[in-house]
Design a protein around this motif. Structure first.
Motif, PDB file in Angstrom:
ATOM      1  N   ASP A   1       1.078  -1.301  -0.273  1.00 38.57           N
ATOM      2  CA  ASP A   1      -0.201  -0.123   0.168  1.00 38.57           C
ATOM      3  C   ASP A   1       0.912   0.992  -0.010  1.00 38.57           C
ATOM      4  O   ASP A   1       1.000   2.368  -1.107  1.00 38.57           O
ATOM      5  N   TYR A   2       2.159   0.873   1.026  1.00 33.33           N
ATOM      6  CA  TYR A   2       2.589   2.761   1.182  1.00 33.33           C
ATOM      7  C   TYR A   2       3.276   2.814  -0.326  1.00 33.33           C
ATOM      8  O   TYR A   2       3.318   4.176  -0.652  1.00 33.33           O
ATOM      9  N   LEU A   3       3.982   2.005  -0.419  1.00 34.29           N
ATOM     10  CA  LEU A   3       4.592   2.259  -2.085  1.00 34.29           C
ATOM     11  C   LEU A   3       3.381   2.836  -3.183  1.00 34.29           C
ATOM     12  O   LEU A   3       3.812   4.119  -4.054  1.00 34.29           O
ATOM     13  N   LYS A   4       2.380   2.138  -3.495  1.00 27.98           N
ATOM     14  CA  LYS A   4       1.224   2.951  -4.693  1.00 27.98           C
ATOM     15  C   LYS A   4       1.050   4.058  -3.943  1.00 27.98           C
ATOM     16  O   LYS A   4       0.735   4.483  -4.477  1.00 27.98           O
TER      17      LYS A   4
ATOM     18  N   GLY B   1       7.728   4.981  -8.176  1.00 34.87           N
ATOM     19  CA  GLY B   1       7.326   3.932  -6.989  1.00 34.87           C
ATOM     20  C   GLY B   1       6.155   3.238  -7.311  1.00 34.87           C
ATOM     21  O   GLY B   1       5.824   2.588  -6.354  1.00 34.87           O
ATOM     22  N   ASN B   2       5.110   3.324  -9.069  1.00 32.53           N
ATOM     23  CA  ASN B   2       4.041   2.958  -8.745  1.00 32.53           C
ATOM     24  C   ASN B   2       4.385   1.661  -8.577  1.00 32.53           C
ATOM     25  O   ASN B   2       5.385   1.084  -9.539  1.00 32.53           O
ATOM     26  N   ILE B   3       3.261   0.259  -8.057  1.00 32.70           N
ATOM     27  CA  ILE B   3       3.493  -0.703  -8.854  1.00 32.70           C
ATOM     28  C   ILE B   3       2.520  -1.689  -8.782  1.00 32.70           C
ATOM     29  O   ILE B   3       1.227  -0.687  -8.774  1.00 32.70           O
ATOM     30  N   ASN B   4       2.252  -3.469  -9.080  1.00 32.30           N
ATOM     31  CA  ASN B   4       0.489  -3.481  -9.419  1.00 32.30           C
ATOM     32  C   ASN B   4       0.440  -4.278  -8.526  1.00 32.30           C
ATOM     33  O   ASN B   4       1.029  -5.649  -8.146  1.00 32.30           O
ATOM     34  N   SER B   5      -0.039  -3.740  -7.403  1.00 31.64           N
ATOM     35  CA  SER B   5      -0.440  -4.270  -5.957  1.00 31.64           C
ATOM     36  C   SER B   5      -0.972  -5.756  -6.892  1.00 31.64           C
ATOM     37  O   SER B   5      -1.474  -6.465  -5.646  1.00 31.64           O
ATOM     38  N   ASP B   6      -2.353  -5.251  -7.559  1.00 30.49           N
ATOM     39  CA  ASP B   6      -3.449  -6.923  -7.808  1.00 30.49           C
ATOM     40  C   ASP B   6      -2.574  -7.857  -7.931  1.00 30.49           C
ATOM     41  O   ASP B   6      -2.897  -8.740  -7.906  1.00 30.49           O
ATOM     42  N   ARG B   7      -1.726  -7.813  -8.675  1.00 27.00           N
ATOM     43  CA  ARG B   7      -0.956  -8.535  -9.916  1.00 27.00           C
ATOM     44  C   ARG B   7      -0.474  -9.650  -8.200  1.00 27.00           C
ATOM     45  O   ARG B   7      -0.235 -10.648  -8.520  1.00 27.00           O
TER      46      ARG B   7
END
Length: 414
Positions: A167-170, A181-187
């Motif tokens: 969460d904190y990265l996204k 810094g955006n990531i694909n947390s869903d994936r």
């Protein structure tokens, strides 16, 4: 008879609607300990660099809980048995994991109290909440402390690939505008699995894990440890140090009751009785900013000067280097400062000082991120990935800094 709907939703700019899963979670969110997180900034003083970075620990805790809901759903779908009691405990533990953060998050962690980590304070506050809620948080606390027999549950809360970091990265990337810094947390969550009581990631998500680790590394150097954010937080710790020094000499400073208490006392972990926990729970960013606004007019030159730096964003100059700055260079700048400022040699430490910052992209010594292959064998991510064998991920990166007033810029010959 009045009735309160406790199954409400939050509209989050990152994930859309976040649902409150049960009444206990609602009651915890409503508690003053948790509502305080609305007044604790997530990224400290980073808004001095990234104007949009005004989001709070309240945002983050709700987001982490939302990701935990997704993780529980995915793991159950893959055959991992998670009871209703365990599910609620996971939500409670991740929701409260940051409840013990002090003002401006990490900036004042060692200034308000002495050598007490925010996770230790979080645990103290969770224990008080457990008393208030008549033992309903007992399982969540066991998981949080790593005492529960199903170890993968702790990994969901605290590990090198947990719901907190996802969460904190996204979120921090979104609010700061640092797209790297955006990531694909869903994936990443969709690829989670449990093997032999360990949280693992399916092999086909290896590139998503690489992207996650790279994003975290970039966020540290581009946002969390940006030199302006860094020097602002260092100045803030100096302000609190000076305020404590003056208060303990008997000099009265304008401050809220909770802040005055911590300025007047040296508080270590063993001092955290119920009364101290209550006072800490009343302390937030507003106490600090209100104090700074008052202290900028104080007769003490050091306190007023440092306070003005934060209020007006007229900060110390900071220089970064891969090599240590010598004591000779530090002493040279201090001598020049003493000739200009009304301070003695020991007081010059408030304006001229050096230190270092260090980050580690991936810690091979800690519990590793593991990949599960199609044949069900499990392997550490650094062995599965060509990218993660590089020094950038396996070894710490250290940068050294020296800070000094801008008036000394012409004397900086290094």
């Amino acid at each position: 008879m009045s009735y309160t709907n406790k199954l409400k939703i939050f509209n989050d700019p990152i994930y859309g609607f976040i649902t409150i899963p049960d009444e206990l979670v609602f009651d915890l969110i409503q508690h003053p300990y948790f509502q305080r997180l609305r007044r604790i900034s997530q990224m400290g003083l980073s808004y001095l660099v990234y104007p949009g970075a005004h989001h709070t620990r309240f945002h983050h805790a709700l987001g982490a809980m939302h990701l935990m809901q997704k993780a529980v759903e995915v793991l159950r779908y893959k055959g991992v048995i998670i009871s209703k009691e365990e599910e609620t405990a996971l939500y409670v533990a991740i929701l409260l994991h940051d409840v013990g953060h002090g003002p401006f998050s990490h900036a004042l962690e060692q200034s308000i109290v002495e050598n007490v980590h925010h996770e230790e304070i979080s645990l103290l506050m969770m224990n008080r909440l457990n008393d208030f809620f008549e033992g309903k948080l007992t399982l969540a606390i066991q998981i949080f402390k790593g005492e529960y027999h199903r170890k993968f549950m702790l990994q969901l809360i605290s590990s090198q690939l947990d719901m907190d970091r996802l969460d904190y990265l996204k979120r921090d990337s979104f609010y700061s505008g640092v797209a790297e810094g955006n990531i694909n947390s869903d994936r990443l969550i969709q690829m989670l699995q449990v093997e032999k009581d360990e949280l693992v990631v399916e092999e086909k998500a290896i590139y998503s894990v690489e992207k996650f680790l790279m994003a975290r590394r970039l966020m540290y150097w581009q946002a969390y440890l940006h030199k302006t954010s860094l020097v602002a937080e260092l100045i803030l710790t100096k302000v609190l140090k000076r305020a404590k020094e003056l208060t303990q000499k008997g000099i009265k400073l304008e401050a809220s009751q909770p802040l005055h208490f911590f300025l007047s006392h040296k508080i270590e972990l063993e001092d955290f009785n119920d009364d101290v926990v209550i006072k800490f729970s009343q302390l937030d960013d507003f106490d600090i900013m209100s104090a700074l606004k008052s202290w900028q007019f104080h007769d003490d030159f050091i306190l007023s000067s440092l306070s003005k730096m934060i209020i007006h964003r007229d900060l110390l100059k900071i220089s970064l280097d891969k090599e240590k700055f010598s004591k000779e260079k530090l002493d040279y700048l201090k001598d020049k400062l003493i000739a200009i400022y009304p301070v003695n040699n020991s007081e010059s430490d408030y304006f001229v000082f050096k230190g270092k910052v260090k980050t580690l992209g991936y810690n091979k010594e800690a519990q590793p991120i593991k990949i599960v292959k199609k044949d069900r064998t499990v392997e550490e991510v650094v062995l599965s990935s060509d990218q993660l064998n590089s020094r950038a991920f396996s070894k710490p990166v250290t940068k050294y800094y020296i800070c000094y007033p801008k008036v000394l810029k012409e004397f900086n010959k290094f």
